[in-house]
Design a protein around this motif. Structure first.
Motif, PDB file in Angstrom:
ATOM      1  N   GLU A  32       0.827  -1.208   0.000  1.00  0.00           N
ATOM      2  CA  GLU A  32       0.000   0.000   0.000  1.00  0.00           C
ATOM      3  C   GLU A  32       0.862   1.260   0.000  1.00  0.00           C
ATOM      4  O   GLU A  32       0.706   2.152   0.835  1.00  0.00           O
ATOM      5  N   SER A  74       3.784   1.848   0.867  1.00  0.00           N
ATOM      6  CA  SER A  74       4.757   2.008   1.951  1.00  0.00           C
ATOM      7  C   SER A  74       5.798   0.904   1.849  1.00  0.00           C
ATOM      8  O   SER A  74       5.510  -0.202   1.370  1.00  0.00           O
ATOM      9  N   SER A  81      -3.521  -7.780   3.390  1.00  0.00           N
ATOM     10  CA  SER A  81      -3.099  -6.711   2.484  1.00  0.00           C
ATOM     11  C   SER A  81      -2.442  -7.291   1.245  1.00  0.00           C
ATOM     12  O   SER A  81      -2.141  -8.491   1.164  1.00  0.00           O
ATOM     13  N   THR A 103      -4.915   4.022  11.772  1.00  0.00           N
ATOM     14  CA  THR A 103      -3.681   4.347  11.064  1.00  0.00           C
ATOM     15  C   THR A 103      -3.833   4.249   9.559  1.00  0.00           C
ATOM     16  O   THR A 103      -3.168   4.969   8.829  1.00  0.00           O
ATOM     17  N   LYS A 154      -2.627   2.053   7.828  1.00  0.00           N
ATOM     18  CA  LYS A 154      -1.422   1.412   7.313  1.00  0.00           C
ATOM     19  C   LYS A 154      -1.533  -0.109   7.430  1.00  0.00           C
ATOM     20  O   LYS A 154      -2.213  -0.614   8.313  1.00  0.00           O
ATOM     21  N   GLU A 204       0.891  -2.131   8.264  1.00  0.00           N
ATOM     22  CA  GLU A 204       1.747  -2.670   9.322  1.00  0.00           C
ATOM     23  C   GLU A 204       1.049  -2.603  10.669  1.00  0.00           C
ATOM     24  O   GLU A 204       0.351  -1.647  10.984  1.00  0.00           O
TER      25      GLU A 204
END
Length: 319
Positions: free
Chosen positions: A87, A89, A104, A142, A144, A146
């Protein structure tokens, strides 16, 4: 039960088992790095009770792209280098680090460190597994992929996985007591939960609690010491989170909950040895007290009581 298999491939050999087993998923793309003596070996331990999959991966280097829809993934490289793109990152971890991702789309690259193959533990955790039940993993806050982890708990989890895989690699699981598999599953679940449970209150808040909390935990352990207890069970009986229970024990007693439970089991084992019947053995008494490793039991017993359990048993029969 824990189901265990090993799959491998090298330049000079055919795949043993399905190629998807070696690649530990159904990837969009998978490529071995262009290096001498290409190979990949995957030891796979499936925890049937929880659906968690433990992988011990050894690779000369590879790149893999996949979409992981149904599980959390924890990566724990202990030799070589790991880079993951997800994504937009990028995440890098050298050996000794830990990465955890929610479901993900990811592209992972692993490489050797010099001539030493890349080595990593990888854990696949179904979203509905007990180990992640009720955890606040910050998915929505977040945005994110992770997941933050507890580094200290990750070190302990890595040591536990080394033990689990060494048992299977040496064929020692056949000599373990019948409930070894269940106890091992519970230990993995408990330790994994501690790795992922970083969204709890602050340590100061978690360290707050009354002596009654410790008393409730100890009473539960004393009542159920012969069962294959999990940390989550003890914490629930005390009315606190697992992390809070551990912090309270360290602050109040200087011990961990597991140390206290082990001591309770040792004391109860001594009582049973002292009044043992003619058919009782050291092993049967140890197993009956929830102890899974007889060799470590004998060592811990001697440290606490100054004699081996076999000596206590012999003296009780002579008397």
């Amino acid at each position: 039960m824990i189901r265990y298999q090993v799959h491998s491939w090298s330049d000079n050999a055919a795949f043993s088992g399905k190629s998807s087993n070696i690649r530990f998923s159904q990837p969009i793309d998978f490529r071995m790095a262009d290096v001498p003596q290409r190979k990949i070996v995957v030891a796979h331990a499936e925890l049937e009770g929880s659906g968690i999959n433990l992988l011990d991966i050894r690779s000369s280097g590879h790149d893999i792209e996949l979409i992981d829809n149904g599980s959390l993934t924890v990566m724990m490289p202990h030799h070589g280098f790991l880079k993951v793109r997800s994504e937009e990152s990028e995440f890098r971890r050298p050996q000794g680090g830990t990465l955890a991702f929610r479901p993900s789309h990811r592209v992972s690259r692993v490489r050797r460190n010099g001539t030493n193959d890349f080595r990593s533990f990888l854990i696949k955790v179904p979203m509905q597994a007990r180990a992640v039940e009720g955890l606040d993993l910050n998915f929505n806050r977040t945005g994110k992929p992770e997941i933050q982890v507890s580094d200290a708990a990750a070190v302990s989890l890595s040591r536990l996985l080394r033990y689990v895989f060494s048992v299977f690699n040496q064929g020692l699981e056949k000599a373990m007591p019948a409930h070894w598999h269940a106890l091992t599953e519970q230990l993995v679940e408990d330790q994994l939960r501690l790795v992922l449970d970083t969204a709890s209150d602050t340590d100061q808040k978690m360290a707050s609690g009354s002596p009654r909390t410790i008393s409730k935990a100890e009473a539960f352990m004393q009542e159920r010491y012969d069962d294959p207890l999990r940390l989550i069970d003890i914490a629930a009986a005390a009315g606190v989170s697992q992390r809070q229970l551990q912090i309270l024990f360290r602050k109040t007693t200087g011990e961990t909950p597991w140390t206290r439970l082990s001591n309770i089991r040792l004391r109860n084992a001594r009582e049973r040895l002292v009044r043992a019947g003619p058919e009782d053995t050291v092993t049967s008494i140890a197993v009956g007290c929830g102890i899974s490793h007889v060799g470590r039991f004998s060592k811990a017993y001697k440290q606490m009581f100054g004699e081996l359990p076999s000596e206590t048993l012999r003296r009780s029969r002579e008397g």
